[in-house]
Scaffold this active site. Structure first.
Site, PDB file in Angstrom:
ATOM      1  N   ASP A 178       0.831  -1.209   0.000  1.00 31.53           N
ATOM      2  CA  ASP A 178       0.000   0.000   0.000  1.00 31.53           C
ATOM      3  C   ASP A 178       0.869   1.265   0.000  1.00 31.53           C
ATOM      4  OD1 ASP A 178      -2.000   1.895   0.448  1.00 31.53           O
ATOM      5  OD2 ASP A 178      -2.422   1.243   2.509  1.00 31.53           O
ATOM      6  N   HIS A 217      -4.448   4.213   6.733  1.00 32.41           N
ATOM      7  CA  HIS A 217      -3.269   3.810   5.964  1.00 32.41           C
ATOM      8  C   HIS A 217      -1.999   4.246   6.679  1.00 32.41           C
ATOM      9  CE1 HIS A 217      -5.696   2.905   2.345  1.00 32.41           C
ATOM     10  NE2 HIS A 217      -6.454   3.882   2.783  1.00 32.41           N
TER      11      HIS A 217
END
Lengths: 555, 555
Positions: free
Chosen positions: A195, A368
């Site tokens: 990610d 995130h």
């Protein structure tokens, strides 16, 4: 291709959203995530954007499994379309965690897709899928039940992180399984696809559990009603809002369809606990004192039809906001939504509400990981090769720089693109030949294969409107037998519109006469001539280029 | 109304842009600023948005003067339309500083408006305009020649700040005239209408002159070509880029029409100095080594047709960017432009350029003062009443809170709205009755009076496209005499499109037969029936609502 591993991203690289990856070994395929994106304003009239999965049409029979990392739209949302389009050929189950599959089930139900095999697996459990072994590794993110996907092959293991952060104090007490990641690293990971969403933020992301106390602090200062807006799927956030409300003796009302649905799913699976009697219906709010109410609402992104947007524009049937109410944005705008969010906020100020955003108080934590977490992942997993995932080109580049910073050799880092397969054998990894990839538009219920033409037309229609001109000619003589009809839509009214319409009618007659002299009788040609003549006239008069659509009818 | 002062904002309150204010005393009017806004994506096909100035149509003869505070579009851009619409009635000159009027002149020339009296006045000079005395007070902003407007009346002075910051070290060495502001304050200011753009930022804004050294630092690290993008009107910024380029031995090329135009105007008026031989044409860049070039370009807002956007999409005729080039964004996105700017940046990363934005280095300074500057203005001017200007509702509220913080009584602070006049007499100030205000759309060369209908149509066309259905009937019998023609545009192609077209043709025949049986012969009614029947059929089949436009032709 035996003995070769291919990792083909069909979405999520060079963009934010519609994550989808095809992993191949020995001609067998595992698909990881099937996400969607929301359209930009240029995609006029489009509802959703899916990854172009044409590559899978001819390979559907080779698919061993579809694995979903977590229940967000950008990882799960395209599933109904992919399953429907590949049905017949496809004989592969869908794997994922319990909440992920519950959300998948709810989507498939909406699309009337029954009889799909959904196989729940627990993190840590291992499943054999042809030449692959599949394992989910528990991660933390802004929705429970998020996993990284480890796909073992003879050549080595591919680890696709999904969305993650290393939250050391998550709300449910279950931090990411760093121990298993380290173990995978020691065993040897061939390729890490990680990610990149927050690689541009330095340091570590704050823990989700810091949000709760801040919400309580903010709530404690409010004397009127409180509205909290967040993503409906952020179930731990909803839990923290409920806890803060409870601590201050306020009841909670859920507003917005997806908020009610997701809280329902979350409660069924034990991810959220609401004390008895805490929940009230939206209509019951008015019976309670203002300082005894918290409303949890959808609309944190300023979505046009969302509950909060309607409230802000005084268009919600159940909740009427007023001076003294406080609206807490427990979310930040996804890039591209800034304007819609700011418009919503300003309408709330106009009503007289107070508005608290993450710029005013720490009422949000991203799901995130930041740059240091990305480095931690790299150091835990110690991959041979790295291909950054989930990010625009800027973020993919920054992620590559972080990989270099922790000591990965530049030649082992691959800045990819959708459609560009990374091919790995015993000796090396390199990009193969580009495969078809791109966007598929969903327009209503249809997949828009030919949507490009339709989109171009829509852009033209929306920019300048349309003139429709109908000429009726005799089949025998080719001569005009009725006055031309001229109709316009989306063209601004002008004082001298009648004059222009007369001019156009005259021009139609002139064009038809000229065509008749030149013995042009073919309808298509006639329409082309009319189009060219009239478009020139309209541009001359309006300095705009509306679509000109001539229709020639023979009688 | 004698003895009463009225301040009527026609734009700039509850929004960012299209600033325009009508100040009235003894039935005479001074208009301060005539700005425009750029459209949002919902305003399909609209080029520009102007303030609705209907209020001035009947009062044109009462206008003493139009005063422009500075040369930015949101203060000046609507001037050509206002002058053209009021011409005949209007007999008032336009006042402003030299650069402001040079920019006005250039705009009026484009609109072929000659014979407009443009009266240059220096800051500090006083002019009598009927019952008003007009004085411009020199301020600092992101364009030279920015002024506050002081309008003296029998009742007292109204001070409209325009856009400003208190830059103590401006690039041209001329800080805002705080001394004159203080003097006005001592004499007594009745009403202060102040800029709210940056009230949400704490502290003081950084000086424009800090940008230069940072640009030089950034440039010094670049080994390839450098592209700097900024607002073309930010002439002092351009000067600093030129200076930094000179310090590092780089030549400068100007790219983009407005950049060349504004630098030309700025040089003529002595606001910018470029050493001889520094400027090269865009085509000469390729003859120079990469590390000897700085390109100054338009496109800092990601505007679709701007030079930088074209470069980023590899569509610029003169400049082809490549790996190793550095693009410096010496500007921040105006709210609403974030997505376009981010898209541009990501295309630059895709090419392989490095990108520096104000988040990476202090390569930009805002032209609007922060909260402490707004307080300083309030304390210098010591107004009796305050009405915050230039801001959305959130910023107007925050500005009001700052005014309270420096000791203005809450009842003397007026949070206004476009169209809401503040009426002041000897005793008190209060809002009067709402006047017409709003938006006028500019669509090509036309002012869109009836644009609402056209816009609604365009939205419908852009959302779902259009079906045009032509039915030809006999004038005598009302019966269909030719096959119905069905054409669609902007509707996604489907595999079974032919089937749907057949169905529509059948439905046309059915509807006409039914109408014939019911003896409906009136064309409008027939078209209505066709519309309703076909729209229902199309929705049933497509689950979309394209515009259905039936045309009935009688022969």
């Amino acid at each position: 291709m035996s003995g070769q591993l291919r990792v083909l991203p069909l979405g999520g690289l060079g963009e934010i959203g519609k994550n989808m990856t095809v992993v191949e070994f020995d001609d067998r395929i595992v698909v990881v995530d099937v996400g969607l994106r929301f359209p930009t304003p240029e995609m006029v009239g489009i509802d959703l954007v899916l990854p172009d999965f044409a590559y899978l049409r001819e390979r559907a029979a080779d698919i061993e499994a579809i694995v979903i990392t977590h229940g967000h739209e950008d990882h799960l949302g395209a599933l109904p379309w992919v399953l429907r389009e590949l049905r017949g050929e496809l004989d592969a189950p869908v794997y994922g965690g319990a909440l992920t599959l519950a959300m998948a089930r709810s989507k498939l139900d909406e699309h009337k897709l029954r009889d799909i095999e959904l196989n729940e697996i627990d993190a840590g459990e291992s499943v054999d899928l042809g030449p692959f072994s599949l394992e989910l590794v528990h991660m933390t993110h802004s929705i429970p039940d998020s996993s990284a996907v480890a796909l073992g092959t003879e050549l080595g293991t591919v680890l696709i992180t999904g969305d993650y952060k290393f939250d050391q104090t998550p709300v449910d007490g279950a931090p990411a399984d760093v121990s298993r990641l380290a173990e995978l690293g020691r065993e040897g990971v061939l390729l890490l696809c990680g990610d990149s969403t927050n690689v541009d933020r330095p340091g570590f992301s704050p823990s989700e559990s810091v949000v709760g106390p801040h919400l309580e602090e903010v709530f404690a200062r409010c004397r009127g009603r409180i509205v909290v807006t967040s993503f409906a799927s952020n179930i731990h956030r909803v839990q923290q809002v409920v806890d803060a409300a409870e601590a201050l003796g306020r009841k909670v009302a859920l507003v917005g369809r997806s908020m009610r649905k997701n809280v329902g799913i979350g409660r069924n699976l034990g991810h959220i606990e609401v004390p008895d009697g805490m929940l009230v219906g939206p209509r019951e709010i008015t019976d309670l004192p203002d300082d005894r109410v918290v409303i949890i609402s959808t609309g944190s992104q300023g979505e046009p039809l969302s509950a909060l947007r309607r409230m802000a524009y005084r268009d919600h049937r159940q909740v009427e906001l007023k001076k003294g109410d406080t609206v807490v944005f427990s979310a930040t705008p996804i890039p591209g939504n800034e304007r819609a969010v700011n418009e919503t906020i300003d309408r709330l100020y106009h009503i007289g509400c107070d508005v608290i955003t993450p710029r005013d108080a720490p009422v949000h934590a991203s799901g995130h990981g930041y740059a240091e977490e990305v480095k931690l992942m790299l150091n835990l997993v110690k991959p041979r090769y790295v291909m950054p995932f989930h990010g625009d080109f800027k973020r993919l580049r920054l992620h590559a720089q972080l990989a270099e910073a922790v000591g990965i050799a530049p030649e082992d880092i691959f800045q990819g693109d959708n459609g560009l397969p990374l091919e790995i054998d015993e000796r090396r990894a390199r990009f193969g030949e580009r495969e078809q990839s791109g966007m598929i538009f969903v327009d209503g219920v249809e997949l828009g294969e030919m949507a490009d033409v339709a989109l171009r037309d829509r852009r033209m229609l929306s920019a300048d409107g349309i003139f429709v001109v109908v000429a009726t000619i005799s089949e025998q003589t080719g001569e005009s037998v009725a006055d031309p009809e001229v109709i316009f839509r989306g063209v601004p009214y002008r004082d001298d519109a009648d004059k222009l319409l007369d001019e156009i009618r005259d021009a139609v007659d002139d064009s038809l006469e000229r065509a008749s002299r030149e013995e042009v009788r073919e309808i298509d040609l006639l329409q082309q001539i009319l189009h060219d003549d009239l478009a020139a006239l309209v541009y001359e008069r309006l300095k705009r280029r509306p679509m000109v659509l001539p229709v020639v009818v023979e009688v």
